[in-house]
Design an enzyme around this catalytic site. Sequence first.
Site, short mmCIF file in Angstrom:
data_model
loop_
_atom_site.label_atom_id
_atom_site.label_comp_id
_atom_site.label_asym_id
_atom_site.label_seq_id
_atom_site.Cartn_x
_atom_site.Cartn_y
_atom_site.Cartn_z
N GLY A 183 0.60 -1.57 -0.02
CA GLY A 183 0.30 -0.08 -0.53
C GLY A 183 0.57 1.30 0.03
O GLY A 183 1.34 1.68 1.61
N SER A 233 0.11 6.96 14.16
CA SER A 233 -0.21 8.46 14.30
C SER A 233 0.67 9.76 13.79
O SER A 233 2.12 8.87 14.02
CB SER A 233 -1.14 8.73 15.24
N LYS A 243 -5.50 3.35 19.44
CA LYS A 243 -5.20 4.09 18.40
C LYS A 243 -6.52 4.84 18.24
O LYS A 243 -6.58 6.20 18.18
CB LYS A 243 -4.55 3.91 17.24
N HIS A 280 -6.81 7.66 20.70
CA HIS A 280 -5.72 8.99 20.78
C HIS A 280 -6.58 9.96 19.86
O HIS A 280 -6.62 10.83 20.25
CB HIS A 280 -4.26 8.06 19.62
N ASN A 281 -7.43 8.91 18.74
CA ASN A 281 -8.35 9.86 17.74
C ASN A 281 -9.51 10.35 18.33
O ASN A 281 -10.17 11.97 18.15
CB ASN A 281 -8.62 9.14 16.76
N GLU A 335 -8.64 13.00 20.22
CA GLU A 335 -7.59 14.24 19.72
C GLU A 335 -8.62 15.19 18.93
O GLU A 335 -9.44 16.38 18.63
CB GLU A 335 -7.55 13.34 17.96
P1 NDP Z 1 -4.44 6.33 0.52
O1 NDP Z 1 -5.85 6.66 -0.15
O2 NDP Z 1 -3.23 7.76 0.30
O3 NDP Z 1 -4.01 5.30 -0.42
C1 NDP Z 1 -4.58 4.28 -0.02
C2 NDP Z 1 -4.25 2.91 -0.60
O4 NDP Z 1 -4.97 1.14 -0.05
C3 NDP Z 1 -3.88 2.47 -2.11
O5 NDP Z 1 -1.64 2.22 -1.90
C4 NDP Z 1 -4.46 1.82 -2.83
O6 NDP Z 1 -3.43 0.93 -3.64
C5 NDP Z 1 -4.73 1.15 -1.41
N1 NDP Z 1 -6.17 -0.10 -2.08
C6 NDP Z 1 -7.24 0.89 -1.69
N2 NDP Z 1 -7.49 -0.14 -1.78
C7 NDP Z 1 -7.22 -0.91 -1.92
C8 NDP Z 1 -7.75 -2.60 -2.13
N3 NDP Z 1 -8.89 -2.65 -2.19
N4 NDP Z 1 -7.43 -3.55 -2.55
C9 NDP Z 1 -5.52 -3.30 -1.91
N5 NDP Z 1 -5.52 -2.18 -2.10
C10 NDP Z 1 -6.21 -0.93 -1.60
O7 NDP Z 1 -4.64 6.16 1.98
P2 NDP Z 1 -3.61 6.79 3.23
O8 NDP Z 1 -2.45 6.11 2.87
O9 NDP Z 1 -3.85 8.51 3.85
O10 NDP Z 1 -4.20 6.29 4.79
C11 NDP Z 1 -4.15 4.26 4.23
C12 NDP Z 1 -4.58 3.73 5.78
O11 NDP Z 1 -4.13 4.65 7.28
C13 NDP Z 1 -5.82 4.19 5.97
O12 NDP Z 1 -6.50 3.28 6.95
C14 NDP Z 1 -6.21 5.62 7.15
O13 NDP Z 1 -7.22 5.64 7.83
C15 NDP Z 1 -4.32 4.94 7.45
N6 NDP Z 1 -4.31 6.39 8.12
C16 NDP Z 1 -4.22 7.62 7.45
C17 NDP Z 1 -3.82 8.66 8.13
C18 NDP Z 1 -3.10 10.15 7.40
O14 NDP Z 1 -3.06 10.87 7.82
N7 NDP Z 1 -3.94 9.91 6.17
C19 NDP Z 1 -2.91 8.86 9.12
C20 NDP Z 1 -3.23 7.46 10.24
C21 NDP Z 1 -3.70 5.93 9.49
P3 NDP Z 1 -4.36 1.86 -5.12
O15 NDP Z 1 -3.11 2.59 -5.59
O16 NDP Z 1 -3.67 0.58 -6.36
O17 NDP Z 1 -5.45 2.70 -5.48
#
Ligand code: NDP
Length: 475
Positions: free
Chosen positions: A9, A129, A183, A186-187, A190
């Site tokens: 991811g 976080s 976590k 925490h949120n 927040e």
């Molecule tokens: P993004 O939207 O930037 O990225 C999503 C990722 O998930 C991409 O790599 C996407 O792949 C992949 N993905 C989505 N659906 C699937 C699927 N069905 N199978 C495989 N891969 C999939 O998200 P974030 O990086 O912001 O968030 C990721 C996680 O981290 C979430 O759970 C979020 O809640 C958590 N998080 C986010 C924070 C933030 O500040 N943004 C802070 C802390 C936690 P593809 O490129 O193929 O679409």
Amino acid sequence: SQAEIGLIGLGVMGANLALNIAEKGNRIAVFNRTVETTRKFHADAGELKSRIVPCETIEEFVAAIRPPRPIIIMIKAGESVDQQMEALKPHLASGDIMIDAGNANFRDTMRRFDSLKDTGLTFIGMGVSGGEEGARHGPSIMVGGTEESYARVEEVLTSIAAKYDGEPCVAWLGENGAGHFVKTIHNGIEYADMQMIAEIYGILRDGLRMTAEEIGEVFGTWNRGRLNSYLIEITEKVLKATDPLTGKPMVDMILDKAGQKGTGKWSAIEAQTMGVPATGIEAAVAARSISSMKEERETAEKILGLPSVGEFQVADKAAFITDLENALLAAKIGAYAQGFAVMSAASKEFGWSLPMPTIARIWRAGCIIRSQFLDEITSAFTKAPDAANLIVTPAFAALVKETDGALRRIVSAAVLGGLPVPALASALGYFDSYRRGRGTANVIQAQRDFFGAHGFDRVDGADSHHGPWGSGLNG
Ligand code: NDP
């Protein structure tokens, strides 16, 4: 040589986490559903390229990692995590560890953890976080899983975690859902922290009629005092920013509709389920919901008008602003006390033995609620590990006594001035009810006995549990 760890991811969080891991000297294999993203990520990795193994198939990815393989899954929370796990499973071997680092509901984490029992595979639910910046340069990491599986990843996680006075902000908190539960809370905290800041901003904007720039100045001053924290720091920055399109203060151009993804709501639900008051978090979640009802609010303002309270009067502006600072500190103590009380109840409910001083310790840096204040909480819980509530520890009892007068004056002024302060008022209500030995539920018990013959306990311990209400009452 094989990679020390794998990551699936490469979205915002995953990509930054992978760079952080590589930068700390670890070799990491990466995979993303959309292959193009993997290629671009590797191409842009600069000098870290040589430590990153870009993989285009799951087979290639798994083979690239040294067994037992720790695999971080950092993708969209929910069903996609189950799908990703199913896709991985056939390629894994006994001892391999799937680590969900997204914002999972801890109940899903517990289910996933249980589903791998007797398969030889293990599962870690890991709360991360700090947003994008934290992921890249040092997040706060809350780990739940078996202690053995944590031992396999401890070194890597310690290397990438934020540091507070040299101490890494990562810890193993307990089995199965412990990390994601912490976590979530925490949120929740927040949410409360942010809502209380927004309410104080509202008093400065709509009560004292200050400009965004002036309010930013106030937050900047507070950030150098006892409220020093990341959220206060960024509040100053956002208030002082200018909209490139209009040249006006950026915040004045942003629609007052807050989004939410669920962790605040989960905190409130879990608190309610366990019977723990978390009114600050509840008020904050409700405030976001009411914020999203923009059209309804505009219609209501037309029908009801704003409260007819006349001009907001403040005799001594400087003293009032000092009161605001102390009120925010008091209210914040209430919200944190509630969050920790929820974790303490959950610890018993789910058999986790959550270490309160450790939780406060790993929140001191890296995460969104990081602050100097959390260092004081660490110290309070270390000195009084069995305290029923943060606000009865000696240090915080003193702080509440010092600041609750300001909170009372500010909530009163806001209420009389017609300004909404649901989270600040909830903190005051919490203190006032929690510290009162003789409350008013005697009337509720009498009412319950009256209409439902539910019975009550007596203050004198006498063996008589029903009132003289007579019989033949309506249910
Ligand atoms: P993004 O939207 O930037 O990225 C999503 C990722 O998930 C991409 O790599 C996407 O792949 C992949 N993905 C989505 N659906 C699937 C699927 N069905 N199978 C495989 N891969 C999939 O998200 P974030 O990086 O912001 O968030 C990721 C996680 O981290 C979430 O759970 C979020 O809640 C958590 N998080 C986010 C924070 C933030 O500040 N943004 C802070 C802390 C936690 P593809 O490129 O193929 O679409």
